[in-house]
Design a protein around this motif. Sequence first.
Motif, PDB file in Angstrom:
ATOM      1  N   LEU A   1      92.128 -17.761  31.142  1.00 18.11           N
ATOM      2  CA  LEU A   1      90.787 -17.690  30.561  1.00 18.11           C
ATOM      3  C   LEU A   1      90.805 -17.039  29.178  1.00 18.11           C
ATOM      4  CD1 LEU A   1      88.001 -18.601  31.532  1.00 18.11           C
ATOM      5  CD2 LEU A   1      87.536 -16.226  32.139  1.00 18.11           C
ATOM      6  N   THR A   2      91.596 -15.994  28.986  1.00 19.01           N
ATOM      7  CA  THR A   2      91.663 -15.378  27.657  1.00 19.01           C
ATOM      8  C   THR A   2      92.301 -16.331  26.654  1.00 19.01           C
ATOM      9  OG1 THR A   2      93.769 -14.268  28.147  1.00 19.01           O
ATOM     10  CG2 THR A   2      91.744 -13.039  28.584  1.00 19.01           C
ATOM     11  N   ARG A   3      93.294 -17.093  27.094  1.00 18.01           N
ATOM     12  CA  ARG A   3      93.890 -18.087  26.198  1.00 18.01           C
ATOM     13  C   ARG A   3      92.878 -19.186  25.863  1.00 18.01           C
ATOM     14  NH1 ARG A   3      98.388 -16.966  29.585  1.00 18.01           N
ATOM     15  NH2 ARG A   3      97.928 -18.752  30.921  1.00 18.01           N
ATOM     16  N   TYR A   4      92.051 -19.524  26.824  1.00 18.68           N
ATOM     17  CA  TYR A   4      91.013 -20.531  26.614  1.00 18.68           C
ATOM     18  C   TYR A   4      90.054 -20.092  25.509  1.00 18.68           C
ATOM     19  CZ  TYR A   4      86.703 -23.124  27.861  1.00 18.68           C
ATOM     20  OH  TYR A   4      85.558 -23.872  27.828  1.00 18.68           O
TER      21      TYR A   4
ATOM     22  N   GLU B   1      84.905  -6.541  23.610  1.00 17.08           N
ATOM     23  CA  GLU B   1      86.200  -5.952  23.269  1.00 17.08           C
ATOM     24  C   GLU B   1      87.257  -7.032  23.075  1.00 17.08           C
ATOM     25  OE1 GLU B   1      89.716  -3.625  25.497  1.00 17.08           O
ATOM     26  OE2 GLU B   1      87.776  -2.591  25.594  1.00 17.08           O
ATOM     27  N   PHE B   2      87.218  -8.035  23.953  1.00 17.91           N
ATOM     28  CA  PHE B   2      88.174  -9.134  23.838  1.00 17.91           C
ATOM     29  C   PHE B   2      88.032  -9.866  22.510  1.00 17.91           C
ATOM     30  CE2 PHE B   2      88.359 -13.798  24.260  1.00 17.91           C
ATOM     31  CZ  PHE B   2      89.739 -13.952  24.359  1.00 17.91           C
ATOM     32  N   ILE B   3      86.801 -10.217  22.126  1.00 13.17           N
ATOM     33  CA  ILE B   3      86.641 -11.017  20.904  1.00 13.17           C
ATOM     34  C   ILE B   3      86.924 -10.194  19.653  1.00 13.17           C
ATOM     35  CG2 ILE B   3      85.057 -12.646  21.971  1.00 13.17           C
ATOM     36  CD1 ILE B   3      82.746 -11.260  20.665  1.00 13.17           C
ATOM     37  N   GLN B   4      86.683  -8.880  19.694  1.00  7.64           N
ATOM     38  CA  GLN B   4      87.030  -8.048  18.548  1.00  7.64           C
ATOM     39  C   GLN B   4      88.533  -8.041  18.317  1.00  7.64           C
ATOM     40  OE1 GLN B   4      85.102  -6.612  16.269  1.00  7.64           O
ATOM     41  NE2 GLN B   4      83.310  -7.477  17.286  1.00  7.64           N
ATOM     42  N   ALA B   5      89.294  -8.051  19.406  1.00  8.89           N
ATOM     43  CA  ALA B   5      90.744  -8.054  19.281  1.00  8.89           C
ATOM     44  C   ALA B   5      91.283  -9.392  18.800  1.00  8.89           C
ATOM     45  CB  ALA B   5      91.388  -7.696  20.621  1.00  8.89           C
ATOM     46  N   HIS B   6      90.509 -10.463  18.995  1.00 10.22           N
ATOM     47  CA  HIS B   6      90.965 -11.800  18.623  1.00 10.22           C
ATOM     48  C   HIS B   6      90.175 -12.371  17.445  1.00 10.22           C
ATOM     49  CE1 HIS B   6      92.568 -11.374  22.689  1.00 10.22           C
ATOM     50  NE2 HIS B   6      93.438 -12.312  22.379  1.00 10.22           N
ATOM     51  N   ALA B   7      89.410 -11.529  16.776  1.00  6.56           N
ATOM     52  CA  ALA B   7      88.532 -12.031  15.712  1.00  6.56           C
ATOM     53  C   ALA B   7      89.298 -12.693  14.584  1.00  6.56           C
ATOM     54  CB  ALA B   7      87.682 -10.889  15.163  1.00  6.56           C
TER      55      ALA B   7
ATOM     56  N   ARG C   1      80.182 -19.026  21.233  1.00  9.02           N
ATOM     57  CA  ARG C   1      79.626 -18.629  19.936  1.00  9.02           C
ATOM     58  C   ARG C   1      80.057 -17.220  19.550  1.00  9.02           C
ATOM     59  NH1 ARG C   1      74.886 -21.059  21.923  1.00  9.02           N
ATOM     60  NH2 ARG C   1      73.983 -19.005  22.332  1.00  9.02           N
ATOM     61  N   ARG C   2      79.984 -16.296  20.503  1.00  4.86           N
ATOM     62  CA  ARG C   2      80.362 -14.913  20.202  1.00  4.86           C
ATOM     63  C   ARG C   2      81.835 -14.807  19.831  1.00  4.86           C
ATOM     64  NH1 ARG C   2      77.106 -10.807  24.307  1.00  4.86           N
ATOM     65  NH2 ARG C   2      75.031 -11.721  23.975  1.00  4.86           N
ATOM     66  N   ALA C   3      82.640 -15.668  20.413  1.00  2.74           N
ATOM     67  CA  ALA C   3      84.066 -15.666  20.089  1.00  2.74           C
ATOM     68  C   ALA C   3      84.350 -16.342  18.753  1.00  2.74           C
ATOM     69  CB  ALA C   3      84.861 -16.354  21.199  1.00  2.74           C
ATOM     70  N   GLY C   4      83.325 -16.944  18.137  1.00  2.00           N
ATOM     71  CA  GLY C   4      83.510 -17.614  16.859  1.00  2.00           C
ATOM     72  C   GLY C   4      84.305 -18.897  16.963  1.00  2.00           C
ATOM     73  N   ARG C   5      84.238 -19.553  18.111  1.00  2.00           N
ATOM     74  CA  ARG C   5      84.990 -20.784  18.339  1.00  2.00           C
ATOM     75  C   ARG C   5      84.068 -21.997  18.233  1.00  2.00           C
ATOM     76  NH1 ARG C   5      88.552 -17.315  17.039  1.00  2.00           N
ATOM     77  NH2 ARG C   5      89.821 -16.417  18.686  1.00  2.00           N
TER      78      ARG C   5
END
Length: 362
Positions: free
Chosen positions: A191-194, A314-320, A249-253
């Motif tokens: 899921l995180t890779r997704y 927290e997840f999306i900040q680390a992958h921004a 959207r929050r993940a910027g994808r």
Amino acid sequence: MVTSSPSVVVVTGVSRYLGARVAARLAADPRIDRVVGLDPHDPPASLRDLLDGVEHIRADARAATEAIAELGAEAVVHLAVTSVPDAQHGRAAMKEQNVIGTMQVLAAAQGAPGLRKLVVRSSTAAYGASFRDPAVFTEDTEPRAVPRGPFARDILDIEGYVRGFRRRRPGVAATVLRFAPMISSTAETSLTRYFAQPVVPTVLGRDARLQFVHVEDALEVVHRSVIEDHPGTFNVAGAGVLMLSQAVRRAGRVALPLPESALSTGASLLRNLGVEQIGLDQIDLFVHGRVVDTSRLIAEFGFTPRTTAAAFEEFIQAHAAGSTLTVDRLAAAEQAILDGIRKVRAAADAVPDSVPVGSDRS
């Protein structure tokens, strides 16, 4: 209910992210004398330093009976459960590890006379995914339909074996933890890779409600299950929900809506963008969503996990800064999808129309 901590704890699955961190956390607890990791594989280099205080026995579940008995285990934490098939060995190996492995671990636990606690990793996938699902699942909710996905079916088998263990060893505090999908800045799951990919396949016409649990909160719940007595089955998730469209959207994808029947094919066509194959468990989650009630966990453990939105943030900040979508990569994705559609149409055109029995058509 708080009791004395076990002196010897056996943790299965320490070559993986969750198992290694649980074992390391328990080893750092001064109330526990000895933590032994039981795993047929050596931990990867990234986890070895973390496991300095953990004894490692290279043994699979078949050898668990002898190992657990000889160690005098007072607690067994069974985390060697995988949610996706191994790319090399496939579904058969996944079922061998999840279902047969759990049977063997529970047989070993049943034969350990000093065992006081058993903690088993489960999943909210136990509830399945169906259009008849309730808005919120409690621990007493039964699946409304047999799950299609292999992981969900394995989870149902695992929990069935634990129920049998409880009947045979009623004196052991057996805890089943149904985790929502885990997420954090460092966790790496399907899921995180997704959500880390620039293009995210979704189900056309659907916008599922999702829940997550932060890995650190999952670790805390497992830890408390070992050092305290919390027999029973508990949902472990962050309060609140995120719609799939909100999460994207929050993940910027960029969302790529596909028909449900074509989602797996569409995902495989996007491998040049790093999007991995999506299985039936994930597809059903993205179609129907899943939300669970955690009031039993909060009341029993005296612990409230951080919210779904906070864990995802927290997840999306680390992958921004990762996986930037470029014009070239988007064009390549579009071309791959078009090529796939052409192949599907060509295959359909090559299949002759069926002729009814008894027809005069020649």
